[in-house]
Scaffold this active site. Structure first.
Site: not given
Ligand code: RNT
Ligand code: ZN
Length: 411
Positions: A179, A220, A222, A253, A256, A280, A288, A290, A319
């Site tokens: 990523w 990945e 985003k 993810d 994302h 993820h 985003d 998390d 994640d």
């Molecule tokens: C960031 C991505 C990525 C990170 C990790 C720490 O937006 O989701 O995967 O969260 O690699």
């Molecule tokens: Zn991620």
């Protein structure tokens, strides 16, 4: 209701609870080491930067490898099943000065493989293209500066070697996820150039020598990040195209995408064309953010798709990083929530539901989908935990609270 009654109730709709318990025990989830210390790592004392951000300052975060390992062990003692640990390159262990990212070697991760062997866990890996002076403007593999690109290409290659080392040590494949935060805050004048440079850098990395049977490379996508609101180089379309063409896997993810997009809906298309899907599991709240994953509709939908298409076809990794609550609790809760949703999906009469859809009986489909939500999943979950010798309910929190008092609170 007791497990036996629940078992009978499920049997009446053609669902085998014994099979569900067995199937669930066989699904490994890759637990992200970075929830343990707010994505800090062991190189500097600065926090995460590069489009991601943790908020909160709950006391007791892991400050070194020993503490992080100890916290992961406690978490695993409260999570049924055998799982994996997902490491980031910034969690390398350095003696006598930090080895920079372009020169990282397997030896920087030997304590991790020693630990993993002792604990019987397998490792996954991630290069770290953020929280670094050479990524301070948010550009790495797509930077217009060839020296910056070269540095990060070296990092990517070094990380493939480390992933291969993990795979060799654990005698089973290691997934490595790429990523890159690259992007622009405001409307760029050239959208193609950075994407071309990104593809070229990735080509240099993936053309390096590594064993594709041992190392499963993931890329990945985003939509945006903090400071890169207008343009992200590795967008969904870029990742789909690149991964498909170069024979690696795309990674989805859950945080994302546009907030109203159904990420679960993407799984079947990915599976059709990639054969395997990497995930993820995260929870965006308005952005985003998390947050720790909850048993919400998004997770339910993703788990259903995973179960319907066969968990063996998925790489499931968590994640998220919440620094405002006990970090061990954040791990345990998220891992167990993922498992609970997988179990709920495994306890559905999949063939019957599919048949309702194919017959066009959408009335029955809707009614069943709702009635199933009140089936005795918790009795099956409790039985699953009982057999795994793990706490079934909220009593696991007592253990975490005790640990907080005796260990985390003294940090
Ligand atoms: C960031 C991505 C990525 C990170 C990790 C720490 O937006 O989701 O995967 O969260 O690699
Ligand atoms: Zn991620």
């Amino acid at each position: 209701m007791s497990y036996n009654e629940a078992k009978k109730k499920y049997a009446r709709i053609g669902v085998d609870t014994e099979k569900a318990i067995k199937d669930l025990a066989a699904v490994p989830i890759s637990m992200h080491c970075w929830q343990g210390d707010d994505v800090t790592g062991f190189e500097t004392t600065g926090g995460a930067s590069g489009g991601i951000q943790t908020t909160g300052n709950y006391p007791g975060k892991a400050r070194n490898p020993e503490e992080l390992m100890q916290d992961i062990e406690l978490a695993f003692s409260l999570i049924p099943g055998r799982h994996r640990v997902n490491l980031h390159a910034c969690y390398g262990i350095h003696e006598g000065g930090v080895t920079d990212r372009d020169r990282l070697e397997p030896r920087n991760f030997k304590p991790w493989t020693d630990w993993a062997k002792k604990r019987g866990v397998k490792l996954d890996f991630n290069p770290t293209f953020f929280s670094h002076p050479k990524a301070s403007d948010g550009l790495t593999l797509s930077s217009p500066d060839p020296k910056i690109r070269a540095f990060w290409v070296k990092h990517g290659i070094a990380c493939l070697k480390i992933a291969e080392y993990f795979a060799t040590e654990q005698k089973s494949p290691c997934a490595i996820n790429f990523w890159m935060p690259d992007g622009y805050k405001d409307e760029p004048s050239d959208r193609l150039g950075p994407r071309r440079r990104m593809a070229d850098s990735l080509d240099k990395i993936f053309r390096s020598k590594y064993d594709r049977r041992k190392v499963v490379a993931l890329l990945e996508s985003k939509l945006f990040g903090i400071g890169v609101e207008s343009y992200t180089v590795c967008s969904h379309e870029f990742v789909m195209g690149y991964a498909m063409k170069r024979g690696i896997l795309g990674l989805l993810d859950m945080g994302h995408f546009h907030i109203s997009e159904n990420v679960a809906d993407k799984i079947s298309s990915f599976l059709m064309f990639f054969g395997k899907v990497a995930f993820h599991i995260s929870r965006p709240v308005r952005w985003d953010s998390d947050h720790v994953i909850r048993q919400n509709d998004d997770l339910r939908a993703a788990a259903q798709e995973i179960v319907r298409m066969g968990p063996e076809n998925f790489i499931i990794a968590l994640d998220y990083f919440d620094a405002s609550i006990n970090r061990v609790a954040a791990w345990v809760l998220g891992m167990r929530n993922m498992q609970k949703e997988l179990l709920k999906a495994m306890l559905q009469p999949a063939a019957a539901l599919k048949d309702m859809q194919d017959r066009g009986d959408f009335t029955s489909q809707l009614v069943w989908q709702e009635e199933l939500k009140n089936y005795p999943v918790s009795d099956v979950w409790e039985e699953f935990c009982r057999r795994a010798k793990m706490p079934a309910g909220e009593e696991w929190l007592d253990t975490v609270k005790r640990y907080e008092r005796d260990v985390l609170g003294k940090r």
